[in-house]
Design a protein around this motif. Structure first.
Motif, PDB file in Angstrom:
ATOM      1  N   HIS A  70       0.828  -1.211   0.000  1.00  8.87           N
ATOM      2  CA  HIS A  70       0.000   0.000   0.000  1.00  8.87           C
ATOM      3  C   HIS A  70       0.860   1.259   0.000  1.00  8.87           C
ATOM      4  CE1 HIS A  70      -3.710  -2.244   0.473  1.00  8.87           C
ATOM      5  NE2 HIS A  70      -3.194  -2.891   1.507  1.00  8.87           N
ATOM      6  N   TRP A  72       3.651   1.754  -1.565  1.00  9.05           N
ATOM      7  CA  TRP A  72       4.036   2.021  -2.959  1.00  9.05           C
ATOM      8  C   TRP A  72       2.860   2.599  -3.743  1.00  9.05           C
ATOM      9  CZ3 TRP A  72       2.913  -1.140  -7.554  1.00  9.05           C
ATOM     10  CH2 TRP A  72       3.652  -0.754  -8.689  1.00  9.05           C
ATOM     11  N   ASP A  74       0.423   4.252  -2.497  1.00 10.65           N
ATOM     12  CA  ASP A  74       0.203   5.621  -2.023  1.00 10.65           C
ATOM     13  C   ASP A  74       1.061   6.614  -2.791  1.00 10.65           C
ATOM     14  OD1 ASP A  74      -1.662   4.838  -0.169  1.00 10.65           O
ATOM     15  OD2 ASP A  74      -0.288   4.864   1.536  1.00 10.65           O
ATOM     16  N   ARG A  75       2.300   6.227  -3.090  1.00  8.30           N
ATOM     17  CA  ARG A  75       3.189   7.130  -3.826  1.00  8.30           C
ATOM     18  C   ARG A  75       2.724   7.315  -5.266  1.00  8.30           C
ATOM     19  NH1 ARG A  75       6.904   4.118  -0.828  1.00  8.30           N
ATOM     20  NH2 ARG A  75       7.621   2.919  -2.622  1.00  8.30           N
ATOM     21  N   LEU A  76       1.895   6.384  -5.736  1.00  4.54           N
ATOM     22  CA  LEU A  76       1.284   6.522  -7.058  1.00  4.54           C
ATOM     23  C   LEU A  76      -0.098   7.169  -6.970  1.00  4.54           C
ATOM     24  CD1 LEU A  76       2.237   3.025  -8.523  1.00  4.54           C
ATOM     25  CD2 LEU A  76       3.143   5.243  -9.260  1.00  4.54           C
ATOM     26  N   HIS A  77      -0.478   7.606  -5.739  1.00  8.99           N
ATOM     27  CA  HIS A  77      -1.790   8.219  -5.507  1.00  8.99           C
ATOM     28  C   HIS A  77      -2.898   7.269  -5.968  1.00  8.99           C
ATOM     29  CE1 HIS A  77       0.316  11.939  -4.554  1.00  8.99           C
ATOM     30  NE2 HIS A  77       1.045  11.722  -5.640  1.00  8.99           N
ATOM     31  N   GLN A  78      -2.764   6.023  -5.502  1.00  4.96           N
ATOM     32  CA  GLN A  78      -3.689   4.985  -5.936  1.00  4.96           C
ATOM     33  C   GLN A  78      -4.064   4.108  -4.740  1.00  4.96           C
ATOM     34  OE1 GLN A  78      -6.116   3.695  -7.764  1.00  4.96           O
ATOM     35  NE2 GLN A  78      -4.889   3.873  -9.620  1.00  4.96           N
ATOM     36  N   ARG A  79      -5.296   3.605  -4.765  1.00  2.00           N
ATOM     37  CA  ARG A  79      -5.732   2.626  -3.774  1.00  2.00           C
ATOM     38  C   ARG A  79      -5.811   1.265  -4.450  1.00  2.00           C
ATOM     39  NH1 ARG A  79     -10.392   5.509  -3.118  1.00  2.00           N
ATOM     40  NH2 ARG A  79     -11.549   3.558  -3.306  1.00  2.00           N
TER      41      ARG A  79
END
Length: 418
Positions: A70, A72, A74-79
């Protein structure tokens, strides 16, 4: 100090699945979309460790990393629940099980400061592996917190570094000063060369190695194109012995001459391409074996079952051990689940020469500890993961709970918040 080679195997994680994320790894891409069996995979890995213990080898473990990753995402602004299937697969990958890619290791006998140096691999070439290093580094700093070690962060991008899978060491004995060989790639036909020379040179400088006893050798382009995405798919070294395919190195004769100059007692066991083709070597993982020194001083080759199943490979091996060479014993292990994802016995372990007393004991195992781990795996690891299940919330909950149970059992709860 009692210096020994310790094999640290990655415990196969509960998210082990076949997503085919690694171009150039022919087994991984060939088996993409198949049903995986995480429980069987982990138990096979544990049985391999038991086999090592029965041979008298020292054995350690590295733990599965948090999956999905999670942090990683988060750094992609993704869930995870809204990510694309490809991102989900990359975040869920259990590839840290292949501990040969965890780090590059230089024993204390080779370094200017007399410490064992470890540099965590950045694994930048493949997205699904590029996010491993922070959690790997955390485990390395726990396991090797003693002053006998120096643990380094990764070589910065874009210089790809894939760890011990592209590194060999030669010495009369593990605890004596040796020659370190870094194998890098330049081209590989349709596949990327994953180890950059600049990264290897940076690691050698960090480890304070003697430049006069350090070699940088190019992996053969034909080997990479045939599916040898790491050097350890076509060559393995142990103490004074190099066991390699004839087509492993781009400038083979020059490398052998340099190696013999630095270490006259080296024994090169080369498998001719006319007897075992690159295709046979890659499919059987003949060279992705553990070449180990036994307590009686002899050497054993710990091979996957696929090597025995290949008639040309097995015939050549029978001739090898019947001869007067340094390798006299063959040990076959079943790691078929790992093999199906492109990793054999050597991929699963990181070799560290050290006094076991300087290693955090939570990372060392005996038969009793392996029994405890096997109980947790049997109770909590998924039996199977279907290709379409990677987005299933119930599966994700099971994967996360399984890892937590293992970390609690091994008293490594500080890894739970990673």
């Amino acid at each position: 100090m009692s210096m020994r080679e310790i094999n640290f195997d990655g415990i196969v994680g509960p998210s082990h699945n076949y997503a085919g994320l690694s171009p150039g790894n022919l087994a991984a891409t060939r088996n993409a979309g198949h049903v995986s069996h995480p429980r069987a995979a982990a138990l096979q890995g544990l049985e391999k460790m038991r086999a090592n213990l029965r041979l008298g080898l020292a054995q350690g473990v590295f733990l599965p990393q948090p999956r999905p990753d999670h942090a990683w995402l988060d750094r992609l602004h993704q869930r995870y629940d809204t990510a694309s299937p490809h991102l989900k697969a990359q975040a869920l990958s259990a590839s840290p099980m292949w501990a040969a890619n965890a780090a590059t290791v230089s024993p204390a006998a080779d370094t200017a400061d007399g410490k064992c140096h470890l540099t965590v691999a950045n694994l930048m070439t493949m997205p699904h592996r590029s996010h491993e290093w922070p959690d790997t580094l955390r485990q390395l700093r726990l396991a090797f917190a003693s002053g006998a070690f120096a643990v380094h962060g990764p070589v910065p991008a874009p210089f790809g570094d894939e760890g011990a899978a592209n590194h060999m060491r030669f010495a009369a004995e593990h605890g004596r000063a040796g020659v370190e060989v870094f194998v890098y790639g330049e081209r590989g036909g349709p596949f990327p060369a994953r180890q950059h020379r600049e990264a290897s040179e940076a690691v050698a400088r960090a480890h304070r190695l003697d430049p006069a006893r350090t070699l940088f050798v190019q992996q053969a382009e034909v080997a990479i194109a045939a599916g040898a995405f790491h050097n350890d798919v076509v060559a393995v070294a142990n103490e004074r012995v190099l066991f390699a395919h004839e087509l492993a190195f781009e400038h083979r004769d020059a490398f052998y001459a340099d190696l013999r100059r630095l270490m006259p007692e080296v024994e090169i066991v080369e498998v001719p391409d006319a007897r075992v083709s690159l295709a046979d070597a890659v499919s059987s993982y003949l060279f992705n074996a553990q070449l180990a020194t036994l307590p009686d001083g002899g050497m054993a080759l710990i091979l996957p079952g696929e090597a025995r199943a290949n008639e040309r490979v097995w015939t050549w091996l029978q001739e090898l051990v019947a001869g007067n060479g340094p390798i006299r014993r063959l040990e076959v292990v079943d790691v078929r689940e790992s093999m199906a994802n492109g990793g054999g016995p050597a991929c699963l372990r990181l070799r560290v020469v050290a006094d076991p007393a300087t290693v955090d004991p939570r990372f060392l195992v005996d038969e009793a500890k392996l029994d405890r781990i096997a109980e947790i795996v049997t109770a909590h690891w998924p039996e199977a993961i279907e290709p379409g299940a990677i987005g299933d919330p119930a599966l994700i909950a099971q994967v996360e709970q399984a890892r937590a149970e293992l970390l609690r059992a091994l008293d490594l709860v500080e890894l739970l918040d990673s």
